[in-house]
Motif scaffolding. Structure first.
Motif, mmCIF file in Angstrom:
data_model
loop_
_atom_site.group_PDB
_atom_site.id
_atom_site.type_symbol
_atom_site.label_atom_id
_atom_site.label_comp_id
_atom_site.label_asym_id
_atom_site.label_seq_id
_atom_site.Cartn_x
_atom_site.Cartn_y
_atom_site.Cartn_z
ATOM 1 N N LEU A 159 -22.254 -51.211 -43.089
ATOM 2 C CA LEU A 159 -22.130 -52.429 -43.432
ATOM 3 C C LEU A 159 -21.671 -52.985 -44.716
ATOM 4 C CD1 LEU A 159 -25.913 -52.819 -41.433
ATOM 5 C CD2 LEU A 159 -23.598 -53.160 -40.268
ATOM 6 N N TYR B 225 -24.244 -58.497 -45.990
ATOM 7 C CA TYR B 225 -25.361 -57.440 -44.831
ATOM 8 C C TYR B 225 -26.397 -57.337 -45.785
ATOM 9 C CZ TYR B 225 -22.595 -57.531 -41.076
ATOM 10 O OH TYR B 225 -22.298 -57.263 -39.755
ATOM 11 N N LYS C 204 -29.154 -60.957 -45.565
ATOM 12 C CA LYS C 204 -29.147 -61.622 -43.875
ATOM 13 C C LYS C 204 -29.983 -60.892 -43.948
ATOM 14 C CE LYS C 204 -24.210 -61.374 -42.059
ATOM 15 N NZ LYS C 204 -24.442 -63.030 -41.243
ATOM 16 N N MET D 87 -28.516 -60.257 -36.831
ATOM 17 C CA MET D 87 -27.889 -59.784 -36.975
ATOM 18 C C MET D 87 -28.295 -59.171 -35.328
ATOM 19 S SD MET D 87 -28.867 -57.650 -40.231
ATOM 20 C CE MET D 87 -27.874 -56.201 -39.976
ATOM 21 N N SER D 88 -27.150 -58.476 -34.959
ATOM 22 C CA SER D 88 -27.625 -58.013 -34.157
ATOM 23 C C SER D 88 -27.731 -56.592 -33.803
ATOM 24 C CB SER D 88 -25.376 -57.324 -33.600
ATOM 25 O OG SER D 88 -24.849 -56.634 -34.244
ATOM 26 N N GLN E 291 -25.769 -53.940 -35.357
ATOM 27 C CA GLN E 291 -26.372 -54.392 -37.147
ATOM 28 C C GLN E 291 -27.607 -53.449 -37.683
ATOM 29 O OE1 GLN E 291 -24.654 -57.667 -37.192
ATOM 30 N NE2 GLN E 291 -22.412 -57.614 -37.536
ATOM 31 N N CYS E 292 -28.743 -54.287 -36.912
ATOM 32 C CA CYS E 292 -30.366 -53.876 -36.850
ATOM 33 C C CYS E 292 -30.105 -52.631 -37.295
ATOM 34 C CB CYS E 292 -30.711 -55.003 -36.461
ATOM 35 S SG CYS E 292 -32.568 -55.326 -37.284
#
Length: 324
Positions: free
Chosen positions: A151, A155, A158, A163-164, A167-168
């Motif tokens: 990442l 990020y 964020k 986030m998806s 991503q999370c």
């Protein structure tokens, strides 16, 4: 009180210096409606440093309960948990908080593992602060952690909801790595992700293992994934280890009836006698009964009246069954 005390080793005999995590005769009993519910019974295994060690079984088999005992989110009723040669079983307060420098857990729900009021960067910053990292170094360290899991710097500002899932989950791993733990417990961390994202997360775990010499306890019900990533595994049924040893050997050559059922649900087995029964009959539950008795097509009176013990059936392969 559970009296049965069988000790097993899922690996070849190890020197203490080679062992990252040792679980010895762990039992966990919950009270439900004034009755004892045994969630874990006499569970023992060793995890080598740098190993990916799998814990598999159906929902309710005790996988997540075991993870909670190891991370001391709960206290076991019996047994010992030893992390890097330190017994952490009865630690309290600040002593428990201190063990999280050595051992961290990544949960199934990545978004739920973050405070929704904080950005990803702030969540990681809080852990770095608690770990005595100087303020002037924390932002740089946060960016390095995010980049480590793929990442970029954006990020840091964020929120988890922005986030998806993939991503999370990466951010959750970055957060767990902020304390520089030697052991990372992954509790069903890929189950809520798309297959393509699962692959990315698994690749990340392998990379961290190579670069950071991480040790993993990989809790998972996906046997195909376990075969791909794990070195050794234990198979749990109703809080009991029924099979343990080399991951590929067990998944390609399952010997316990329960393991065969798990494997056949992913990789079809031609032998009809291992198919899952449509109806569970003749319910039996007593202290001496095999925990799989009610579902096993090979059950006998011996299985009903005598609790089986783990036995060695080959190089690094153990099975708990009277019929093996």
């Amino acid at each position: 009180m559970i009296k049965n005390k069988s000790t097993i080793k899922t690996n070849q005999e190890l020197d203490n210096e080679e062992i990252a995590l040792s679980v010895k005769n762990i039992s966990k009993i919950y009270k439900k409606n004034n009755k004892d519910y045994v969630a874990l019974e006499d569970v023992s295994f060793d995890v080598r440093k740098g190993e990916i060690f799998g814990v598999v079984g159906e929902s309710g088999s005790g996988k997540s309960t075991l993870a909670k005992q190891i991370t001391r989110l709960e206290t076991p009723n019996n047994g010992q948990i030893i992390v890097n040669n330190r017994d952490i079983t009865n630690l309290k307060g600040r002593e428990i908080r201190n063990i999280y420098k050595d051992i961290q857990m990544v949960f199934q729900d990545p978004i739920g593992s973050f405070d929704p009021r904080l950005t990803i960067g702030k969540s990681i910053d809080e852990l770095l602060k608690n770990n005595k990292v100087p303020k002037e170094m924390r932002r740089k360290k946060t960016i390095e952690l995010l980049e480590l899991v793929g990442l970029d710097e954006q990020y840091i500002d964020k929120y988890p909801r922005e986030m998806s899932g993939g991503q999370c989950q990466r951010a959750a791993i970055a957060k767990a790595l902020s304390t520089e733990p030697s052991i990372l417990i992954c509790d069903e961390i890929t189950s809520a992700l798309d297959v393509s994202i699962q692959g990315q997360v698994i690749s990340l775990l392998k990379k961290l293992r190579e670069h950071n010499k991480m040790t993993y306890l990989f809790v998972c019900h996906d046997l195909a994934l376990v075969e791909l990533i794990c070195d050794n595994i234990i198979v749990l049924n109703k809080g009991n280890i029924v099979e343990s040893g080399d991951a590929k050997e067990i998944i390609n050559n399952p010997m316990h009836p329960y393991t065969k059922l798990l494997v056949s649900s992913i990789f079809p087995i031609s032998d009809e006698k291992w198919s899952i029964p449509d109806i569970v009959t003749d319910e039996v539950e007593n202290n001496n009964c095999c925990k799989f008795y009610n579902r096993c097509k090979l059950r006998s009176d011996n299985c009903k009246n005598t609790k089986p013990q783990l036995k060695n059936v080959g190089k690094n392969h153990f099975v708990k069954c009277h019929n093996i």
